[in-house]
Design a protein around this motif. Structure first.
Motif, PDB file in Angstrom:
ATOM      1  N   ARG A  98      -2.008  -4.324   4.185  1.00 21.21           N
ATOM      2  CA  ARG A  98      -1.812  -4.832   2.813  1.00 21.21           C
ATOM      3  C   ARG A  98      -2.407  -6.220   2.645  1.00 21.21           C
ATOM      4  O   ARG A  98      -3.072  -6.525   1.664  1.00 21.21           O
ATOM      5  CB  ARG A  98      -0.320  -4.897   2.481  1.00 21.21           C
ATOM      6  N   ARG A  99      -2.136  -7.063   3.609  1.00 16.03           N
ATOM      7  CA  ARG A  99      -2.652  -8.443   3.515  1.00 16.03           C
ATOM      8  C   ARG A  99      -4.164  -8.481   3.622  1.00 16.03           C
ATOM      9  O   ARG A  99      -4.818  -9.266   2.952  1.00 16.03           O
ATOM     10  CB  ARG A  99      -2.065  -9.292   4.642  1.00 16.03           C
ATOM     11  N   ARG A 113       1.431  -1.783   8.595  1.00 17.04           N
ATOM     12  CA  ARG A 113       1.108  -1.516   7.188  1.00 17.04           C
ATOM     13  C   ARG A 113       1.051  -2.804   6.382  1.00 17.04           C
ATOM     14  O   ARG A 113       0.258  -2.963   5.467  1.00 17.04           O
ATOM     15  CB  ARG A 113       2.130  -0.550   6.582  1.00 17.04           C
ATOM     16  N   GLU A 114       1.916  -3.749   6.762  1.00 20.06           N
ATOM     17  CA  GLU A 114       1.908  -5.049   6.099  1.00 20.06           C
ATOM     18  C   GLU A 114       0.584  -5.778   6.390  1.00 20.06           C
ATOM     19  O   GLU A 114       0.008  -6.408   5.497  1.00 20.06           O
ATOM     20  CB  GLU A 114       3.111  -5.880   6.578  1.00 20.06           C
ATOM     21  N   ASP A 130       4.428  -5.537  11.576  1.00 26.35           N
ATOM     22  CA  ASP A 130       4.333  -4.320  10.769  1.00 26.35           C
ATOM     23  C   ASP A 130       2.861  -4.036  10.412  1.00 26.35           C
ATOM     24  O   ASP A 130       2.255  -4.774   9.639  1.00 26.35           O
ATOM     25  CB  ASP A 130       5.193  -4.524   9.509  1.00 26.35           C
ATOM     26  N   GLU A 182       2.916 -11.116  12.374  1.00 22.31           N
ATOM     27  CA  GLU A 182       3.455  -9.967  11.640  1.00 22.31           C
ATOM     28  C   GLU A 182       3.323  -8.720  12.521  1.00 22.31           C
ATOM     29  O   GLU A 182       2.246  -8.431  13.013  1.00 22.31           O
ATOM     30  CB  GLU A 182       2.660  -9.799  10.327  1.00 22.31           C
TER      31      GLU A 182
END
Ligand SMILES: Nc1ncnc2c1ncn2[C@@H]1O[C@H](COP(=O)(O)OP(=O)(O)O)[C@@H](O)[C@H]1O
Ligand SMILES: [Mg+2]
Length: 237
Positions: free
Chosen positions: A115-116, A111-112, A109, A107
């Motif tokens: 989040r995870r 910010r992703e 991103d 991944e």
């Protein structure tokens, strides 16, 4: 219903030395399935062949109706398979948080990824207060939690766990198993390998017994727990 994962007569091994001799198994979406067997039976070799760390010499591995037999692990992870290897393989000098981010390496991103991380820390609360600690400073149980949490960072559809109970004291084994039950209940399909047969069967829907590279028995976890062969060979009864 079509199987989510289907392993068809795979033969695999190391440098031409066969270890797995025609193993077939199926996992349906949403299931928790275990492969049980003694040390050296070929459980890890089977797992490595499924996730693409090894390739079968014969036979196929199909996932979501596609042949993934020739894909490397770097590609099967993008298709939704996450393999948590035996022995944890953490980065000891990196923090808990850094180890987690590495589990989301596919991944890009940022910010992703954050989040995870937040999601997995909710699932593994013991790791939250340790987020900035080096992995090597965690207890054995916490390290196993971190290894599984890292495996969850790629948002797998199929989580493969190799001997997650190894080296843990019984109370921690129970804790780790409870977490896996929750991961499965929340929708992740799980394939696990265990030498702790009783514990594995207690949390699984179905199981396969692997003996010297061959499946010798399979059935619902309930059936296997009642089977004399299984009880004698793996439960010391
Ligand atoms: N990297 C390797 N190179 C050569 N032989 C191996 C390797 N890994 C495992 N083996 C052999 O393959 C057999 C099965 O091992 P493995 O799949 O690790 O079993 P299990 O996970 O059930 O304990 C064993 O005889 C082991 O010595
Ligand atoms: Mg093994």
């Amino acid at each position: 219903m079509k199987p989510f994962l289907s392993v068809n007569e795979i033969h695999s091994g190391y440098d031409g030395v066969p270890v797995v001799h025609g193993v077939s198994l199926e996992v349906f979406r949403g299931e928790m399935v275990c492969i049980i067997g003694a040390n050296g039976a070929g459980k890890t070799t089977t797992m490595r062949t499924i996730c693409g760390l090894l390739h079968p010499e014969k036979g196929t591995v199909r996932f979501k109706d596609q042949d993934i037999s020739r894909l490397p692990a770097s590609r099967t992870i993008r298709r939704g398979i996450s393999y948590v290897p035996e022995g944890r393989r953490l980065f000891p000098k990196l923090s808990v948080s850094e180890n987690l981010s590495l589990g989301a390496f596919i991944e890009k991103d940022k910010r992703e990824i954050v989040r995870r991380e937040e999601e997995v820390l909710t699932l593994f609360p013991v790791l939250r207060q340790r987020a900035n600690q080096k992995a090597e400073t965690l207890s054995g149980g916490e390290q196993q939690m971190l290894a599984i949490a890292r495996g969850m960072m790629s948002r797998p559809e199929l989580l493969m766990l190799d001997e997650m109970s190894l080296g843990l004291m019984p109370s921690l084994v129970e804790k780790v198993m409870e977490t896996i039950v929750q991961v499965n209940a929340e929708g992740t399909t799980v394939l696990l390998v265990e030498q702790m047969v009783q514990e594995a069967l207690e949390i699984s829907h179905r199981g396969y017994v692997l003996q010297t590279g061959r499946i010798v028995q399979s059935g619902s976890a309930k059936e296997l727990m009642k089977s004399d062969e299984v009880r004698k060979a793996y439960m010391g009864m």
